[in-house]
Design a protein around this motif. Structure first.
Motif, mmCIF file in Angstrom:
data_model
loop_
_atom_site.group_PDB
_atom_site.id
_atom_site.type_symbol
_atom_site.label_atom_id
_atom_site.label_comp_id
_atom_site.label_asym_id
_atom_site.label_seq_id
_atom_site.Cartn_x
_atom_site.Cartn_y
_atom_site.Cartn_z
ATOM 1 N N SER A 125 0.827 -1.200 0.000
ATOM 2 C CA SER A 125 0.000 0.000 0.000
ATOM 3 C C SER A 125 0.867 1.257 0.000
ATOM 4 O O SER A 125 0.543 2.253 -0.658
ATOM 5 N N LEU A 126 1.969 1.239 0.725
ATOM 6 C CA LEU A 126 2.865 2.389 0.765
ATOM 7 C C LEU A 126 3.477 2.668 -0.600
ATOM 8 O O LEU A 126 3.653 3.827 -0.987
ATOM 9 N N GLU A 127 3.801 1.609 -1.333
ATOM 10 C CA GLU A 127 4.342 1.782 -2.677
ATOM 11 C C GLU A 127 3.304 2.424 -3.595
ATOM 12 O O GLU A 127 3.638 3.276 -4.424
ATOM 13 N N ARG A 128 2.042 2.035 -3.447
ATOM 14 C CA ARG A 128 0.988 2.614 -4.293
ATOM 15 C C ARG A 128 0.729 4.078 -3.920
ATOM 16 O O ARG A 128 0.576 4.932 -4.793
ATOM 17 N N ILE A 129 0.675 4.361 -2.631
ATOM 18 C CA ILE A 129 0.431 5.731 -2.190
ATOM 19 C C ILE A 129 1.585 6.638 -2.602
ATOM 20 O O ILE A 129 1.385 7.821 -2.904
ATOM 21 N N ARG A 130 2.775 6.091 -2.636
ATOM 22 C CA ARG A 130 3.965 6.853 -3.016
ATOM 23 C C ARG A 130 3.823 7.473 -4.404
ATOM 24 O O ARG A 130 4.438 8.500 -4.715
ATOM 25 N N GLU A 131 3.006 6.863 -5.247
ATOM 26 C CA GLU A 131 2.842 7.313 -6.629
ATOM 27 C C GLU A 131 1.829 8.448 -6.758
ATOM 28 O O GLU A 131 1.695 9.046 -7.836
ATOM 29 N N LEU A 132 1.087 8.751 -5.690
ATOM 30 C CA LEU A 132 -0.009 9.716 -5.762
ATOM 31 C C LEU A 132 0.479 11.143 -5.489
ATOM 32 O O LEU A 132 1.522 11.342 -4.869
ATOM 33 N N PRO A 133 -0.272 12.150 -5.938
ATOM 34 C CA PRO A 133 0.154 13.552 -5.772
ATOM 35 C C PRO A 133 0.305 13.941 -4.301
ATOM 36 O O PRO A 133 -0.398 13.429 -3.425
ATOM 37 N N LEU A 134 1.195 14.896 -4.070
ATOM 38 C CA LEU A 134 1.519 15.309 -2.709
ATOM 39 C C LEU A 134 0.775 16.571 -2.298
ATOM 40 O O LEU A 134 0.492 17.442 -3.110
ATOM 41 N N THR A 135 0.494 16.639 -1.011
ATOM 42 C CA THR A 135 0.063 17.855 -0.358
ATOM 43 C C THR A 135 0.658 17.827 1.049
ATOM 44 O O THR A 135 1.503 16.976 1.344
ATOM 45 N N LEU A 136 0.244 18.746 1.902
ATOM 46 C CA LEU A 136 0.689 18.716 3.295
ATOM 47 C C LEU A 136 -0.348 17.962 4.107
ATOM 48 O O LEU A 136 -1.548 18.247 4.023
ATOM 49 N N CYS A 137 0.106 16.988 4.892
ATOM 50 C CA CYS A 137 -0.798 16.158 5.682
ATOM 51 C C CYS A 137 -0.415 16.223 7.163
ATOM 52 O O CYS A 137 0.756 16.388 7.507
ATOM 53 N N HIS A 138 -1.417 16.056 8.010
ATOM 54 C CA HIS A 138 -1.195 16.018 9.457
ATOM 55 C C HIS A 138 -0.533 14.710 9.856
ATOM 56 O O HIS A 138 0.451 14.686 10.585
ATOM 57 N N GLY A 139 -1.095 13.583 9.428
ATOM 58 C CA GLY A 139 -0.462 12.290 9.596
ATOM 59 C C GLY A 139 -0.873 11.477 10.798
ATOM 60 O O GLY A 139 -0.713 10.264 10.814
#
Length: 282
Positions: free
Chosen positions: A141-155
């Protein structure tokens, strides 16, 4: 541990370079700084405790409260969607992929596995039966999310980091896991921990649609429900890892949360993982 995993850097950077750009209810730091060698740090906040009450795992979140949470997320994610600051002052922040893998150096896999084993009584039987597949699916899942556009997240948007002001406004504290990542991390983590299992199943689709409309209105992308639910599914597993870790942490970690809190969130996120068949991510 907080220094090496990036927690000190993340919180100080948020307060120095992002907080003043956001029209949201969140703590304001009078001073925020740290030493990158020793990791000694200081963050001094304006006093807001007299007019704000933090939530707990037993706080009942209804549709209106959840919408207020999503308003904050949409403003955060929309403001920094593909923003130049992500490559400027906020470029020092790790991506979610980097932050998770920094944590993984502290025996994260073993801690998460121990947390799952200790949670058999509260997890869906079909998920517990496939517990050996959870960690590999989390990494996929981390590999797939890595491919998605970035913004600022709280986390780290679990329910106990949200608070309610006397005037009814909802706020979000503890920005120590701030990172550059995809908005689905915050969306999935918020709804999966804030809502009871039954309420999430009833309200989830409407709340995701509400968030997507707010995200677009705040300057973010316009995203289809299909794409949003796919990203949401991808983001559930690393949220689950945060709480199985919390239940059975490595000795290098500080004392984080009571086991009663961890078990409530493990149960809620675990049922979401099962509902979405998230461990079958290709």
């Amino acid at each position: 541990m907080l220094g090496h995993s990036g927690g000190v850097l993340c919180e100080v950077t948020f307060h120095n370079h992002a907080r003043h750009l956001l029209d949201i209810e969140a703590p304001r730091a009078l001073v925020a700084n740290y030493d990158p060698v020793s990791f000694a740090s200081i963050v001094v906040f304006e006093d807001f405790g007299s007019h704000a009450t933090f939530c707990s795992e037993v706080t009942l979140v209804d549709r209106d409260f959840a919408r207020a949470q999503l308003d904050i997320l949409a403003r955060l994610h929309g403001r920094f969607s593909a923003a130049p600051e992500l490559a400027g002052a906020l470029g020092v922040l790790p991506t979610w992929y980097e932050r998770f893998n920094n944590l993984a150096t502290f025996h994260l896999e073993e801690s998460c596995a121990a947390g799952v084993d200790a949670s058999e009584a509260i997890l869906p039987p079909e998920l517990f039966a496939r517990r050996d597949a959870i960690w590999p699916a989390t990494l996929r899942s981390l590999e797939r999310i890595r491919e998605l556009p970035l913004t600022l997240c709280h986390g780290d948007v679990h329910l106990k980091n949200w608070y309610q002001c006397e005037d009814g406004r909802v706020g979000l504290g503890d920005w120590g896991v701030t990172h550059r990542g995809h908005w689905s991390r915050d969306l999935a983590y918020t709804l999966a921990t804030s809502l009871t299992i039954a309420d999430r199943r009833v309200l989830e689709c409407d709340l995701i649609a509400y968030y997507l409309d707010r995200l677009a209105s705040e300057g973010g992308p316009r995203v289809s429900m299909e794409d949003a639910r796919h990203a949401y599914r991808l983001s559930l597993l690393s949220a689950f890892a945060f709480w199985t870790l919390t239940l059975k942490p490595d000795p290098a970690f500080p004392d984080m949360q009571p086991s009663t809190t961890a078990k409530v969130f493990i149960e809620r996120i675990g049922h979401a993982v099962a509902d979405y068949d998230a461990i079958d991510i290709a």
